[in-house]
Design a protein around this motif. Structure first.
Motif, PDB file in Angstrom:
ATOM      1  N   GLN A 113       2.173  -2.336  -3.437  1.00 52.88           N
ATOM      2  CA  GLN A 113       3.436  -2.206  -2.717  1.00 52.88           C
ATOM      3  C   GLN A 113       3.210  -1.441  -1.421  1.00 52.88           C
ATOM      4  OE1 GLN A 113       6.270  -3.792  -3.689  1.00 52.88           O
ATOM      5  NE2 GLN A 113       4.921  -4.695  -5.221  1.00 52.88           N
ATOM      6  N   SER A 114       3.910  -1.855  -0.381  1.00 50.33           N
ATOM      7  CA  SER A 114       3.623  -1.295   0.937  1.00 50.33           C
ATOM      8  C   SER A 114       4.552  -0.154   1.321  1.00 50.33           C
ATOM      9  CB  SER A 114       3.717  -2.393   1.995  1.00 50.33           C
ATOM     10  OG  SER A 114       5.049  -2.844   2.092  1.00 50.33           O
ATOM     11  N   ALA A 115       5.518   0.156   0.475  1.00 51.47           N
ATOM     12  CA  ALA A 115       6.586   1.060   0.904  1.00 51.47           C
ATOM     13  C   ALA A 115       6.130   2.498   1.142  1.00 51.47           C
ATOM     14  CB  ALA A 115       7.715   1.043  -0.120  1.00 51.47           C
ATOM     15  N   SER A 116       5.037   2.901   0.528  1.00 56.11           N
ATOM     16  CA  SER A 116       4.776   4.331   0.451  1.00 56.11           C
ATOM     17  C   SER A 116       3.682   4.842   1.392  1.00 56.11           C
ATOM     18  CB  SER A 116       4.453   4.688  -1.001  1.00 56.11           C
ATOM     19  OG  SER A 116       3.727   3.634  -1.605  1.00 56.11           O
ATOM     20  N   GLY A 117       3.717   4.457   2.657  1.00 51.29           N
ATOM     21  CA  GLY A 117       2.806   5.038   3.633  1.00 51.29           C
ATOM     22  C   GLY A 117       1.446   4.379   3.676  1.00 51.29           C
TER      23      GLY A 117
END
Lengths: 223, 223
Positions: A113-117
């Motif tokens: 997942q790309s959401a976390s930096g």
């Protein structure tokens, strides 16, 4: 007989064709037949004829792979199977196998997942199988490896090191910018500059390179 | 008129053909002409005819790219140029653009040497350009994005989030294992399951998907 381990779209006999030969080289006519454009006709015909004749004659077997794991397994299987051919077997290891990889045990189950930096990765070094190939899998086969660099200053040093460290019979040293014009073949005895014949249209550096390789391999078999 | 930003070998009109159509679908005959194998003749002819007619008719322009930098620049140029078309412009953003990238300033000048152990990398997140596309570049265009996941449990939630966060008109939610059989189209009002017509040989999920997309885009233009 040639065993060709291939990934992606670099296919034997097609190196002079456009990237997308089907859509670039053909037209369809009104009477519902498909025709080669005259400008590409000779090259297309040669590619198709030579490929069919090699495959049908049993001289070429293509072995597709995707991951580094598959590549190394296939290489090992081939090498062990060809051991009985002794010095008549040749390995021409031109594939740019990656230097680093993500080990199975550090792969995630699902898409990351790309959401976390930012994403921090530790890539492991791909084990140097040339050494195992020469020492265990097929110790008498004739072995040629390739060394590509972007920095000319270190190219020949690295090629020399590969020759000695992995006991290659030849290392083809090529520099990213000039590799279609010339390469330097490093052997234990000499360094041979191989150049494309610029007086012949369509001639490439592989023509004289393959002649040299065949010469040296023949001498190796006879020795 | 379709502008097709493409990378690699996925070419329009070729999705039913083998990976390597030139060598797989053709034979050469003794009178030195090139012929399509009967088993592939219809598909090959259709691909060539439809591609030529689209390119020659000015309905298709292919824009090749390699890096993420090129892709985002091309997308911006297209979007800004199409702004004058208002709601008639459609963006069908099916390309699996990478989530992470190596920023220019952390790239090395030369090929990375492999001798010194594992490689630690910090990948930066690719900026989310969908937001800029919808809010600045082409605010009135009809926008469809894709959400691919391997984990079905989070797929629809992620698709919903993309719809709201980036104000997409449609998000096509697809799961890696089943995406050739069915996808779920998420809009503000509804979730529509789109399935391949399994009674028709060669039918794929794109057939009904494209019909739905055209319907919704037409309604959007008329609204």
């Amino acid at each position: 007989m040639k065993l060709y381990i291939c990934r992606g779209t670099c296919q034997p006999f097609c190196r002079s064709l456009p990237d997308d030969p089907l859509l670039e080289c053909f037209t369809s006519t009104d009477d519902s037949s498909v025709q080669v454009d005259p400008s590409h006709a000779e090259m297309v015909k040669r590619a198709i004829t030579e490929n069919r004749s090699a495959v049908n004659g049993g001289f070429l077997l293509k072995l597709p792979f995707t991951t580094i794991f598959e590549y190394l397994q296939i290489l090992r299987m081939i090498a062990v199977s060809l051991r009985s051919l002794g010095p008549s077997a040749m390995f021409y290891l031109a594939a740019a196998v990656s230097d680093f990889y993500v080990p199975w045990e550090s792969m995630t189950m699902h898409k990351i997942q790309s959401a976390s930096g930012p994403l921090d990765m530790r890539l492991a070094q791909v084990p140097k199988m040339l050494y195992v190939l020469r020492n265990e899998w097929a110790p008498v086969a004739f072995c040629i490896s390739f060394k590509l660099e972007t920095d000319t200053d270190i190219l020949l040093g690295k090629a020399d090191m590969a020759l000695k460290k992995y006991k290659m019979h030849m290392v083809v040293a090529n520099e990213l910018q000039t590799r279609k014009e010339e390469v330097i073949v490093v052997t234990e005895q000499e360094k041979i500059t191989v150049r494309r014949d610029t007086t012949q249209p369509g001639a490439d550096v592989e023509d004289p390179l393959i002649k040299l390789v065949v010469d040296r391999h023949s001498a190796y078999i006879d020795a």
